[in-house]
Design a protein around this motif. Structure first.
Motif, PDB file in Angstrom:
ATOM      1  N   CYS A 186      33.432  69.045  54.871  1.00 17.29           N
ATOM      2  CA  CYS A 186      32.650  70.080  54.506  1.00 17.29           C
ATOM      3  C   CYS A 186      32.880  71.759  54.760  1.00 17.29           C
ATOM      4  CB  CYS A 186      32.735  70.697  56.169  1.00 17.29           C
ATOM      5  SG  CYS A 186      34.219  71.128  57.231  1.00 17.29           S
ATOM      6  N   LEU A 211      30.076  56.226  60.823  1.00 14.78           N
ATOM      7  CA  LEU A 211      30.870  57.588  60.312  1.00 14.78           C
ATOM      8  C   LEU A 211      31.913  56.763  59.736  1.00 14.78           C
ATOM      9  CD1 LEU A 211      29.942  60.780  62.691  1.00 14.78           C
ATOM     10  CD2 LEU A 211      28.979  59.995  61.112  1.00 14.78           C
ATOM     11  N   THR A 229      37.867  70.754  52.739  1.00 13.23           N
ATOM     12  CA  THR A 229      36.706  71.613  52.441  1.00 13.23           C
ATOM     13  C   THR A 229      36.431  72.211  51.330  1.00 13.23           C
ATOM     14  OG1 THR A 229      37.484  73.923  52.298  1.00 13.23           O
ATOM     15  CG2 THR A 229      37.087  73.103  54.636  1.00 13.23           C
ATOM     16  N   GLN A 237      36.591  63.635  56.735  1.00 15.24           N
ATOM     17  CA  GLN A 237      35.456  64.563  56.557  1.00 15.24           C
ATOM     18  C   GLN A 237      35.526  65.620  55.488  1.00 15.24           C
ATOM     19  OE1 GLN A 237      33.372  68.092  59.258  1.00 15.24           O
ATOM     20  NE2 GLN A 237      35.052  66.841  59.856  1.00 15.24           N
ATOM     21  N   THR A 250      41.881  72.353  61.880  1.00 15.22           N
ATOM     22  CA  THR A 250      42.417  71.215  60.824  1.00 15.22           C
ATOM     23  C   THR A 250      43.951  71.199  60.960  1.00 15.22           C
ATOM     24  OG1 THR A 250      42.698  70.687  58.822  1.00 15.22           O
ATOM     25  CG2 THR A 250      42.987  73.242  59.194  1.00 15.22           C
ATOM     26  N   VAL A 301      32.218  61.660  54.870  1.00 16.85           N
ATOM     27  CA  VAL A 301      31.279  62.146  55.750  1.00 16.85           C
ATOM     28  C   VAL A 301      31.068  63.440  55.159  1.00 16.85           C
ATOM     29  CG1 VAL A 301      30.569  62.346  57.867  1.00 16.85           C
ATOM     30  CG2 VAL A 301      31.563  60.825  58.182  1.00 16.85           C
ATOM     31  N   ILE A 329      33.678  64.139  64.035  1.00 15.23           N
ATOM     32  CA  ILE A 329      34.171  62.565  62.833  1.00 15.23           C
ATOM     33  C   ILE A 329      35.592  62.847  62.868  1.00 15.23           C
ATOM     34  CG2 ILE A 329      34.024  63.142  59.618  1.00 15.23           C
ATOM     35  CD1 ILE A 329      31.669  65.276  60.517  1.00 15.23           C
ATOM     36  N   ASN A 330      36.131  64.018  62.384  1.00 10.99           N
ATOM     37  CA  ASN A 330      37.882  64.151  63.422  1.00 10.99           C
ATOM     38  C   ASN A 330      38.105  62.858  64.152  1.00 10.99           C
ATOM     39  OD1 ASN A 330      38.893  65.553  60.480  1.00 10.99           O
ATOM     40  ND2 ASN A 330      38.185  66.966  61.272  1.00 10.99           N
ATOM     41  N   LYS A 360      30.080  68.455  64.937  1.00  8.29           N
ATOM     42  CA  LYS A 360      30.205  67.205  64.407  1.00  8.29           C
ATOM     43  C   LYS A 360      31.459  67.264  63.401  1.00  8.29           C
ATOM     44  CE  LYS A 360      25.427  67.416  62.834  1.00  8.29           C
ATOM     45  NZ  LYS A 360      24.724  67.128  61.101  1.00  8.29           N
ATOM     46  N   TYR A 361      32.067  68.703  63.226  1.00 10.03           N
ATOM     47  CA  TYR A 361      33.262  68.864  62.832  1.00 10.03           C
ATOM     48  C   TYR A 361      34.244  67.796  63.364  1.00 10.03           C
ATOM     49  CZ  TYR A 361      37.383  71.030  61.542  1.00 10.03           C
ATOM     50  OH  TYR A 361      38.415  70.914  61.055  1.00 10.03           O
ATOM     51  N   ASN A 417      29.895  66.834  55.988  1.00 12.50           N
ATOM     52  CA  ASN A 417      29.375  67.634  57.324  1.00 12.50           C
ATOM     53  C   ASN A 417      28.455  69.425  56.407  1.00 12.50           C
ATOM     54  OD1 ASN A 417      28.611  68.823  59.515  1.00 12.50           O
ATOM     55  ND2 ASN A 417      30.971  69.171  60.291  1.00 12.50           N
ATOM     56  N   ALA A 450      42.404  61.171  56.922  1.00 16.22           N
ATOM     57  CA  ALA A 450      41.264  61.192  57.975  1.00 16.22           C
ATOM     58  C   ALA A 450      42.883  60.541  59.193  1.00 16.22           C
ATOM     59  CB  ALA A 450      40.880  59.997  57.349  1.00 16.22           C
TER      60      ALA A 450
END
Length: 345
Positions: free
Chosen positions: A262, A228, A280, A260, A272, A234, A253-254, A249-250, A236, A305
């Motif tokens: 998503c 990842l 997003t 990410q 966030t 990534v 991943i972060n 997963k959210y 999502n 990230a």
């Protein structure tokens, strides 16, 4: 505090992550699965219980007796398909011990509404829509509790992000059970000329185009963190039954420092650490445009990230969720559990 968690022992399960966090905070944890009291697989037990009422009751009664023998201070039930008699028996045999339901799954997976029929002392859900219904319509003692990531398992790799991306050589990574909706999303990305690598468990109706990019590896632990983090993006694909919430997963991943993208859910504004619109998408056209943009702007995605990583380490670990749960359930009574109080404060 001594507690029993009733749920799956499968690796990377929500129950496993909860157990890790409770233990890290100094509590004594017993994770109990139906396979502990029935000498067949959990899947066979599930289907037998679903259609044969005497088996359904017998499994839950045996679980209740096994829980009682451990004399816990708290019982936390994650499974949503157990007969309501389980809660009745535990509360009868352990008066005063809170029996809690915590639901990490989507609205469509509430089985036969067993948790609504059971008399839990507390309900916790990551989905505000479910919490509102339980509390405002059913009169249940329901509380909002998002998921988080297991910081004891999912750590940021030590290599720099740019180097990890060069070593991994993946533009866009998608992982999880390859349900039909996720496979169709993958197809749209591939038809747009985006290089996609798909990991996880194969679902039904997998079409040839997606099969060509499917690696078939179920990602867990350090290998999951490595891939990842090493992927440039990534992607999502959150389940369609997540009304306003996100998946585990959210947070993972972060929490490991991956980048990410998503689909937008209202709770993301709360979670966030960067503007939600930057990480997003609301339509597939929007997603494709953003994927192309971030593939061409590596420095920007690395910075985003990194900001998310710092924010999620501070605010979204499972350890913090466990503390929030204990504070709600025990509250002023935490003094009765010195170990728990010491861990929280």
């Amino acid at each position: 505090m001594k507690l029993v968690i009733v749920g799956s022992r499968l690796i990377d399960s929500f129950e496993q992550h909860l157990s890790d966090s409770f233990r890290a905070l100094g509590h004594e944890v017993s994770l109990m699965d139906v396979t502990d009291i029935v000498p067949i697989s959990a899947k066979l037990t599930y289907w037998a219980s679903r259609f044969i009422a005497p088996i359904d009751r017998a499994v839950s009664l045996r679980l209740a007796n096994k829980i009682t023998k451990l004399r816990p201070d708290l019982v936390l039930i994650v499974y949503r398909n157990l007969h309501p008699i389980l809660v009745d028996q535990v509360k009868k045999q352990l008066p005063g011990v809170p029996v809690v339901q915590i639901n990490p799954d989507v609205l469509s997976n509430l089985e036969k509404q067993q948790i609504m029929a059971a008399d839990f002392d507390y309900y916790f859900s990551k989905e505000p829509f479910i919490v509102d219904f339980l509390r405002d319509k059913m009169g249940a003692n329901a509380h909002y509790l998002p998921e988080g990531f297991n910081s004891h398992v999912y750590r940021k790799p030590t290599v720099e992000k740019a180097v990890a991306e060069w070593m991994t050589d993946i533009d866009v990574l998608i992982f999880g059970n390859l349900y039909a909706y996720r496979a169709r999303i993958v197809e749209q990305l591939m038809r747009a000329g985006i290089n996609v690598a798909v990991y996880g468990t194969e679902g039904p109706y997998l079409r040839p185009l997606v099969q060509s990019t499917f690696h078939g590896q179920y990602l867990v632990g350090p290998e999951k963190a490595r891939l990842l983090y090493g992927a440039k993006i990534v992607f999502n694909t959150i389940h369609y039954a997540e009304v306003t919430s996100v998946n585990q997963k959210y947070f993972e991943i972060n929490g490991i420092g991956a980048f990410q993208l998503c689909d937008y859910k209202p709770t993301i504004d709360e979670y966030t650490g960067v503007p939600a619109e930057q990480v997003t998408y609301r339509t597939m056209d929007d997603a494709i445009d953003k994927i192309r943009y971030y593939l061409a702007h590596s420095q920007e995605r690395h910075e985003l990230a990194d900001r998310q990583y710092t924010h999620f380490q501070q605010h979204h670990t499972v350890d913090l969720r466990v503390e929030q749960l204990l504070d709600t359930v025990c509250g002023g009574a935490l003094s009765a559990y010195p170990l728990a109080k010491e861990a929280i404060w």
